[in-house]
Design an enzyme around this catalytic site. Structure first.
Site, PDB file in Angstrom:
ATOM      1  N   ALA A   1      -0.671  -0.231 -13.031  1.00 41.87           N
ATOM      2  CA  ALA A   1       0.482  -1.185 -12.993  1.00 41.87           C
ATOM      3  C   ALA A   1       1.046  -1.246 -14.410  1.00 41.87           C
ATOM      4  CB  ALA A   1      -0.187  -2.665 -12.554  1.00 41.87           C
TER       5      ALA A   1
ATOM      6  N   GLU B   1      -6.025   2.793  -6.902  1.00 39.86           N
ATOM      7  CA  GLU B   1      -5.827   1.773  -5.774  1.00 39.86           C
ATOM      8  C   GLU B   1      -4.748   2.170  -4.606  1.00 39.86           C
ATOM      9  OE1 GLU B   1      -6.932  -2.473  -7.412  1.00 39.86           O
ATOM     10  OE2 GLU B   1      -5.374  -1.259  -8.446  1.00 39.86           O
TER      11      GLU B   1
ATOM     12  N   GLU C   1      -9.362  -1.708 -15.792  1.00 44.39           N
ATOM     13  CA  GLU C   1      -8.886  -3.188 -16.066  1.00 44.39           C
ATOM     14  C   GLU C   1      -9.623  -3.999 -16.887  1.00 44.39           C
ATOM     15  OE1 GLU C   1      -7.071  -1.522 -11.909  1.00 44.39           O
ATOM     16  OE2 GLU C   1      -8.879  -1.548 -12.941  1.00 44.39           O
TER      17      GLU C   1
ATOM     18  N   GLY D   1      -4.159   0.688 -10.471  1.00 45.84           N
ATOM     19  CA  GLY D   1      -3.009   0.514  -9.532  1.00 45.84           C
ATOM     20  C   GLY D   1      -3.018   1.787  -8.559  1.00 45.84           C
TER      21      GLY D   1
END
Length: 263
Positions: free
Chosen positions: A69, A117, A137, A114
């Protein structure tokens, strides 16, 4: 039909009946900001409605598939902002996961946070020898929130998921393959070729049967066995009522290649 013109953060190409989506922010390692997520969502909704697209391949431009992200966007988020961001991304990734068409992630480089993911929301993952995976993260004081704590545990097991999420360590493609995170490793120069060929083999099969197989697997895994088997029977019954079922069985008996029409 969704508007997929003037995309700035990704590209879409239609290769016969395959949609190739390329995340296209190479200077930012294809990091997922709000605009990129918005464009991805619009593109997926376009693909869902387009009956001429039977399969999807997702890849990245440059050194990364998606490196995570966009931290520059998140750095001043409050708790409320963070939850809204996670909710928006999860909505898109859930839509991707449940799109009733086969989806291959062609992972060309870094698939972190992300990006990992996103890859896990696809049906299959083909990776180059340069691919790197991780959920780092915790190094930023947060947890995976685009589905990582849940999809990673279901895909590779709770113990291995805790290893990667607790330590934030990155793993190479060989370890990812050993864990079951990757289906196949290929040379980077042949990544897209291999992904396209893999998808073409899948799309030789009956499209309705593929669609219901995906629904049965994705939905059934969250049900108890009895109800999952009931779902399987219902979806099998729908397949028996299609023209493609008749074509497939007669083609088998007549020793010829089936001509499926998605009917």
């Amino acid at each position: 039909m969704e508007n997929i013109k003037n995309l700035e953060n990704l590209k879409i190409e239609i290769l016969e009946n395959i949609a190739l989506i390329t995340m296209n922010r190479p200077k930012a390692m294809n990091a997922l900001n709000n605009e990129t997520l918005k464009e991805l969502f619009s593109t997926l909704k376009y693909i869902e409605k387009n009956k001429n697209i039977w399969g999807v391949i997702l890849t990245g431009e440059g050194k990364a598939f998606v490196a995570g992200a966009d931290i520059s966007q998140m750095k001043d988020y409050s708790s409320e902002n963070g939850r809204k961001y996670a909710d928006y991304a999860q909505k898109i990734f859930n839509f991707l996961e449940n799109l009733e068409k086969p989806i291959i992630a062609a992972i060309n480089g870094y698939a972190l946070g992300g990006g990992c993911e996103l890859a896990m929301s696809c049906d299959l993952r083909i990776a180059s020898e340069k691919a790197i995976f991780g959920q780092p993260e915790v190094n930023l004081g947060v947890i995976p929130c685009f589905g990582g704590t849940q999809r990673l545990s279901r895909l590779i097991g709770v113990g291995r998921a805790k290893d990667l999420i607790y330590t934030g360590r990155l793993i190479n493609v060989e370890e990812a393959f050993q864990f079951g995170l990757v289906n196949k490793i290929v040379d980077s120069e042949k990544l897209l070729e291999e992904a396209i060929n893999f998808m073409k083999k899948i799309l030789e099969k009956a499209p309705i049967a593929l669609r219901y197989s995906k629904v049965a697997i994705n939905t059934g895994i969250n049900l108890d066995l009895h109800n999952a088997l009931e779902l399987e029977k219902d979806l099998a019954a729908l397949c028996f009522g299609t023209k493609d079922k008749t074509e497939g069985m007669y083609a088998f008996l007549e020793k010829r290649k089936a001509n499926f029409t998605n009917e």
